[in-house]
Design an enzyme around this catalytic site. Structure first.
Site, PDB file in Angstrom:
ATOM      1  N   TYR A  57      -1.504  -0.302  11.236  1.00  0.00           N
ATOM      2  CA  TYR A  57      -1.738  -0.943   9.921  1.00  0.00           C
ATOM      3  C   TYR A  57      -0.542  -0.700   9.009  1.00  0.00           C
ATOM      4  O   TYR A  57       0.039  -1.652   8.469  1.00  0.00           O
ATOM      5  CB  TYR A  57      -3.025  -0.392   9.284  1.00  0.00           C
ATOM      6  CG  TYR A  57      -3.142  -0.731   7.803  1.00  0.00           C
ATOM      7  CD1 TYR A  57      -3.229  -2.055   7.366  1.00  0.00           C
ATOM      8  CD2 TYR A  57      -3.161   0.278   6.823  1.00  0.00           C
ATOM      9  CE1 TYR A  57      -3.324  -2.368   6.010  1.00  0.00           C
ATOM     10  CE2 TYR A  57      -3.254  -0.036   5.474  1.00  0.00           C
ATOM     11  CZ  TYR A  57      -3.336  -1.353   5.072  1.00  0.00           C
ATOM     12  OH  TYR A  57      -3.422  -1.658   3.720  1.00  0.00           O
ATOM     13  N   LYS A 104       2.199  -3.376   7.425  1.00  0.00           N
ATOM     14  CA  LYS A 104       2.389  -3.578   5.982  1.00  0.00           C
ATOM     15  C   LYS A 104       3.838  -3.291   5.581  1.00  0.00           C
ATOM     16  O   LYS A 104       4.422  -4.011   4.765  1.00  0.00           O
ATOM     17  CB  LYS A 104       1.436  -2.682   5.181  1.00  0.00           C
ATOM     18  CG  LYS A 104      -0.026  -3.062   5.264  1.00  0.00           C
ATOM     19  CD  LYS A 104      -0.348  -4.433   4.680  1.00  0.00           C
ATOM     20  CE  LYS A 104      -0.158  -4.517   3.183  1.00  0.00           C
ATOM     21  NZ  LYS A 104      -0.563  -5.861   2.669  1.00  0.00           N
ATOM     22  N   THR A 122       0.816  -1.221   0.000  1.00  0.00           N
ATOM     23  CA  THR A 122       0.000   0.000   0.000  1.00  0.00           C
ATOM     24  C   THR A 122       0.853   1.276   0.000  1.00  0.00           C
ATOM     25  O   THR A 122       1.999   1.268   0.482  1.00  0.00           O
ATOM     26  CB  THR A 122      -0.908  -0.011   1.268  1.00  0.00           C
ATOM     27  OG1 THR A 122      -1.414   1.292   1.509  1.00  0.00           O
ATOM     28  CG2 THR A 122      -0.135  -0.419   2.512  1.00  0.00           C
ATOM     29  N   ASP A 123       0.271   2.358  -0.485  1.00  0.00           N
ATOM     30  CA  ASP A 123       0.958   3.660  -0.430  1.00  0.00           C
ATOM     31  C   ASP A 123       1.165   4.124   1.010  1.00  0.00           C
ATOM     32  O   ASP A 123       1.972   5.012   1.276  1.00  0.00           O
ATOM     33  CB  ASP A 123       0.190   4.730  -1.224  1.00  0.00           C
ATOM     34  CG  ASP A 123      -1.246   4.971  -0.752  1.00  0.00           C
ATOM     35  OD1 ASP A 123      -1.712   4.281   0.176  1.00  0.00           O
ATOM     36  OD2 ASP A 123      -1.895   5.880  -1.325  1.00  0.00           O
ATOM     37  N   GLU A 124       0.429   3.493   1.957  1.00  0.00           N
ATOM     38  CA  GLU A 124       0.513   3.955   3.345  1.00  0.00           C
ATOM     39  C   GLU A 124       1.861   3.639   3.983  1.00  0.00           C
ATOM     40  O   GLU A 124       2.199   4.190   5.034  1.00  0.00           O
ATOM     41  CB  GLU A 124      -0.648   3.377   4.160  1.00  0.00           C
ATOM     42  CG  GLU A 124      -1.973   3.798   3.544  1.00  0.00           C
ATOM     43  CD  GLU A 124      -3.192   3.544   4.400  1.00  0.00           C
ATOM     44  OE1 GLU A 124      -3.083   3.533   5.628  1.00  0.00           O
ATOM     45  OE2 GLU A 124      -4.277   3.390   3.809  1.00  0.00           O
TER      46      GLU A 124
HETATM   47  P1  NAD Z   1     -10.004  -6.870   2.622  1.00  0.00           P
HETATM   48  O1  NAD Z   1      -9.974  -6.515   4.057  1.00  0.00           O
HETATM   49  O2  NAD Z   1     -11.243  -6.610   1.812  1.00  0.00           O
HETATM   50  O3  NAD Z   1      -9.681  -8.437   2.441  1.00  0.00           O
HETATM   51  C1  NAD Z   1      -8.654  -9.088   3.131  1.00  0.00           C
HETATM   52  C2  NAD Z   1      -8.832 -10.578   2.894  1.00  0.00           C
HETATM   53  O4  NAD Z   1      -7.781 -11.268   3.563  1.00  0.00           O
HETATM   54  C3  NAD Z   1     -10.156 -11.133   3.445  1.00  0.00           C
HETATM   55  O5  NAD Z   1     -10.752 -12.005   2.516  1.00  0.00           O
HETATM   56  C4  NAD Z   1      -9.728 -11.886   4.701  1.00  0.00           C
HETATM   57  O6  NAD Z   1     -10.577 -12.969   5.034  1.00  0.00           O
HETATM   58  C5  NAD Z   1      -8.337 -12.350   4.293  1.00  0.00           C
HETATM   59  N1  NAD Z   1      -7.470 -12.615   5.453  1.00  0.00           N
HETATM   60  C6  NAD Z   1      -7.237 -11.797   6.518  1.00  0.00           C
HETATM   61  N2  NAD Z   1      -6.395 -12.386   7.376  1.00  0.00           N
HETATM   62  C7  NAD Z   1      -6.071 -13.592   6.843  1.00  0.00           C
HETATM   63  C8  NAD Z   1      -5.235 -14.657   7.254  1.00  0.00           C
HETATM   64  N3  NAD Z   1      -4.571 -14.593   8.414  1.00  0.00           N
HETATM   65  N4  NAD Z   1      -5.119 -15.735   6.458  1.00  0.00           N
HETATM   66  C9  NAD Z   1      -5.804 -15.806   5.279  1.00  0.00           C
HETATM   67  N5  NAD Z   1      -6.632 -14.839   4.850  1.00  0.00           N
HETATM   68  C10 NAD Z   1      -6.753 -13.753   5.626  1.00  0.00           C
HETATM   69  O7  NAD Z   1      -8.747  -6.172   1.978  1.00  0.00           O
HETATM   70  P2  NAD Z   1      -8.525  -5.457   0.564  1.00  0.00           P
HETATM   71  O8  NAD Z   1      -8.999  -4.063   0.656  1.00  0.00           O
HETATM   72  O9  NAD Z   1      -9.020  -6.350  -0.501  1.00  0.00           O
HETATM   73  O10 NAD Z   1      -6.925  -5.414   0.537  1.00  0.00           O
HETATM   74  C11 NAD Z   1      -6.191  -6.486  -0.020  1.00  0.00           C
HETATM   75  C12 NAD Z   1      -4.708  -6.161   0.060  1.00  0.00           C
HETATM   76  O11 NAD Z   1      -4.436  -4.963  -0.653  1.00  0.00           O
HETATM   77  C13 NAD Z   1      -4.193  -5.929   1.477  1.00  0.00           C
HETATM   78  O12 NAD Z   1      -2.932  -6.513   1.592  1.00  0.00           O
HETATM   79  C14 NAD Z   1      -4.104  -4.413   1.601  1.00  0.00           C
HETATM   80  O13 NAD Z   1      -3.110  -4.037   2.517  1.00  0.00           O
HETATM   81  C15 NAD Z   1      -3.765  -4.031   0.186  1.00  0.00           C
HETATM   82  N6  NAD Z   1      -4.207  -2.692  -0.233  1.00  0.00           N
HETATM   83  C16 NAD Z   1      -5.508  -2.304  -0.031  1.00  0.00           C
HETATM   84  C17 NAD Z   1      -5.920  -1.050  -0.485  1.00  0.00           C
HETATM   85  C18 NAD Z   1      -7.370  -0.580  -0.341  1.00  0.00           C
HETATM   86  O14 NAD Z   1      -7.669   0.563  -0.642  1.00  0.00           O
HETATM   87  N7  NAD Z   1      -8.292  -1.435   0.085  1.00  0.00           N
HETATM   88  C19 NAD Z   1      -5.017  -0.206  -1.132  1.00  0.00           C
HETATM   89  C20 NAD Z   1      -3.691  -0.651  -1.314  1.00  0.00           C
HETATM   90  C21 NAD Z   1      -3.317  -1.899  -0.876  1.00  0.00           C
HETATM   91  P1  TYD Z   2     -10.145   4.727   4.719  1.00  0.00           P
HETATM   92  O1  TYD Z   2     -11.142   4.260   3.696  1.00  0.00           O
HETATM   93  O2  TYD Z   2     -10.196   4.156   6.091  1.00  0.00           O
HETATM   94  O3  TYD Z   2      -8.713   4.526   4.052  1.00  0.00           O
HETATM   95  P2  TYD Z   2      -7.236   5.013   4.579  1.00  0.00           P
HETATM   96  O4  TYD Z   2      -6.553   3.712   4.784  1.00  0.00           O
HETATM   97  O5  TYD Z   2      -6.701   5.832   3.462  1.00  0.00           O
HETATM   98  O6  TYD Z   2      -7.349   5.772   5.830  1.00  0.00           O
HETATM   99  O7  TYD Z   2     -10.256   6.306   4.860  1.00  0.00           O
HETATM  100  C1  TYD Z   2     -10.043   7.147   3.742  1.00  0.00           C
HETATM  101  C2  TYD Z   2     -10.107   8.583   4.227  1.00  0.00           C
HETATM  102  O8  TYD Z   2     -11.427   8.866   4.722  1.00  0.00           O
HETATM  103  C3  TYD Z   2      -9.184   8.858   5.381  1.00  0.00           C
HETATM  104  O9  TYD Z   2      -8.659  10.176   5.248  1.00  0.00           O
HETATM  105  C4  TYD Z   2     -10.072   8.767   6.609  1.00  0.00           C
HETATM  106  C5  TYD Z   2     -11.402   9.264   6.094  1.00  0.00           C
HETATM  107  N1  TYD Z   2     -12.608   8.669   6.725  1.00  0.00           N
HETATM  108  C6  TYD Z   2     -13.654   9.507   7.169  1.00  0.00           C
HETATM  109  O10 TYD Z   2     -13.581  10.729   7.064  1.00  0.00           O
HETATM  110  N2  TYD Z   2     -14.737   8.913   7.729  1.00  0.00           N
HETATM  111  C7  TYD Z   2     -14.863   7.572   7.866  1.00  0.00           C
HETATM  112  O11 TYD Z   2     -15.904   7.101   8.404  1.00  0.00           O
HETATM  113  C8  TYD Z   2     -13.798   6.734   7.407  1.00  0.00           C
HETATM  114  C9  TYD Z   2     -13.884   5.245   7.542  1.00  0.00           C
HETATM  115  C10 TYD Z   2     -12.682   7.334   6.848  1.00  0.00           C
END
Ligand code: NAD
Ligand code: TYD
Length: 345
Positions: free
Chosen positions: A150, A154, A126-128
């Site tokens: 988090y 990561k 992630t960018d985070e």
């Molecule tokens: P999500 O929370 O929707 O899904 C996570 C999945 O991982 C779920 O299906 C969960 O059951 C599974 N999981 C969790 N712990 C586990 C374990 N111990 N063993 C096996 N499975 C397990 O997440 P997402 O938003 O789809 O993110 C997927 C990946 O992408 C993550 O690694 C996250 O850090 C990364 N990512 C997410 C975003 C975003 O905006 N959502 C952006 C950049 C990177």
């Molecule tokens: P989020 O979806 O939790 O992603 P990130 O991992 O980037 O924090 O939140 C995106 C942005 O929205 C972040 O600046 C926090 C803000 N936010 C709210 O203002 N209200 C909310 O209820 C949530 C969940 C996030």
């Protein structure tokens, strides 16, 4: 033939990636390995469940014996790891599970990749990991300066992934994606929580002054970038993936309300998230040089996303009516004091 273990494939991005890979590569086999935590949901994969090249195994990435068994029995040659605890707010409440899955779980998968001599281990990051970026944009070589449990977990996963490449020659790649939006995102992240609340005329809880900046990309654009790095990326390297378009949270909230024809009075300013990262921004020159560019700008991505939630109430109402989700919502939002309308941005 590629035989891919998609860890965390029942979550938001993982399930979109599985759908993308099955459609694009007619000779690939996909096994989803997922613990099915609160965020894992087989409804996300319903439409591919009858595909003979897809199968599902329930398991934890921290369970080394089970990971080993699945890789051997299915002759897996590639791991793409999406499995993680992913929500910043939850990481402030229970950091332990983030360290277990995002750090220890990544180590277990890397050990398995080493032991079985896999052709590739790809870590979805992630960018985070760069921390908040007040000015400019993060390059892949920038320092990792994380601020939440988090992002720290990561970043540790990324460092372990590089360590296995350097120390043991495991063929790794990493992608660091900006915020994703699109179908099947669990309604704890900001866009689905705002969209589904707005549909029900419930308040949209905007943290702090709402002027934080994110790069919201469409999930399928992100999946195409991961696919490209899997096929054309250089081993031992990380690639940023984002649109480069910056959006303030308050503007995103306004756009959602406008798309749904709902009043802006639904926005409720609430107490900020502790340690809230003000801005993320990625320099994506490296992935663009490989030939990737996003197909959607923010407005297009948001419109598609809003439409999907409007058309798929069956999916999110089941989640939001559940006890587990309601308990979380209460815990995260009930104690958050209202701060009233913030300064106009
Ligand atoms: P999500 O929370 O929707 O899904 C996570 C999945 O991982 C779920 O299906 C969960 O059951 C599974 N999981 C969790 N712990 C586990 C374990 N111990 N063993 C096996 N499975 C397990 O997440 P997402 O938003 O789809 O993110 C997927 C990946 O992408 C993550 O690694 C996250 O850090 C990364 N990512 C997410 C975003 C975003 O905006 N959502 C952006 C950049 C990177
Ligand atoms: P989020 O979806 O939790 O992603 P990130 O991992 O980037 O924090 O939140 C995106 C942005 O929205 C972040 O600046 C926090 C803000 N936010 C709210 O203002 N209200 C909310 O209820 C949530 C969940 C996030």
């Amino acid at each position: 033939m590629k035989n891919i273990l998609v860890c965390g494939g029942a979550g938001f991005i993982g399930s979109n990636f599985v759908r993308h890979m099955l459609a694009k590569y007619p000779d690939y086999l996909i096994t989803v390995y997922d613990k099915l935590t609160y965020a894992g949901n087989l409804d996300n994969l319903l439409d591919v469940s009858q595909n003979p090249r897809y199968s599902f195994v329930q398991g934890d990435i921290c369970d080394a014996a089970k990971v080993d068994e699945v890789i051997s029995q299915r002759e897996i040659d590639t791991i793409v790891n999406f499995a993680a605890e992913t929500h910043v707010d939850r990481s402030l409440m229970e950091p332990g599970s983030f360290i277990m899955t995002d750090v220890y779980g990544t180590y277990v998968l890397l050990e398995a990749a080493k032991k079985h001599g896999l052709a590739r281990y790809h870590q979805v990051s992630t960018d985070e990991v760069y921390g908040q970026v007040v000015v400019g944009a993060s390059c892949e070589t920038d320092r990792l300066e994380t601020r939440s449990p988090y992002s720290a977990s990561k970043a540790s996963g990324d460092l372990m992934t590089f360590a296995y490449h350097t120390s043991f020659d495991v063929p790794v790649t990493i992608t660091r994606g900006a915020n994703n939006i699109g179908p099947y995102q669990y309604p704890e992240k900001v866009v689905p929580v705002f969209v589904t609340n707005a549909i029900d005329n419930l308040p949209l809880p905007l943290y702090g002054d709402g002027l934080q900046v994110r790069d919201y990309q469409y999930v399928l654009d992100h999946c195409e970038g991961i696919d490209l790095v899997l096929h054309r990326g250089t081993l031992g390297e990380a690639y940023n993936l984002g649109t480069g378009q910056e959006t303030r949270n308050v503007d995103m909230a306004h756009m959602i309300l406008d798309l749904l024809g709902k009043p802006r009075s639904l926005i409720q300013y609430v107490k900020d998230r502790p340690g809230h990262d003000r801005r993320y921004a990625l320099d994506c020159a490296k992935i663009r040089a490989l030939g990737w560019q996003p197909r959607h700008d923010f407005a297009q991505a948001l419109e598609k996303t809003v439409r999907w939630y409007v058309d798929n109430e069956w999916w999110w109402r089941k989640i939001k009516s559940g006890e587990r989700w309601q308990e979380y919502y209460k815990k995260n939002y009930a104690g958050r004091e209202l701060t009233g309308q913030a300064k106009a941005g």
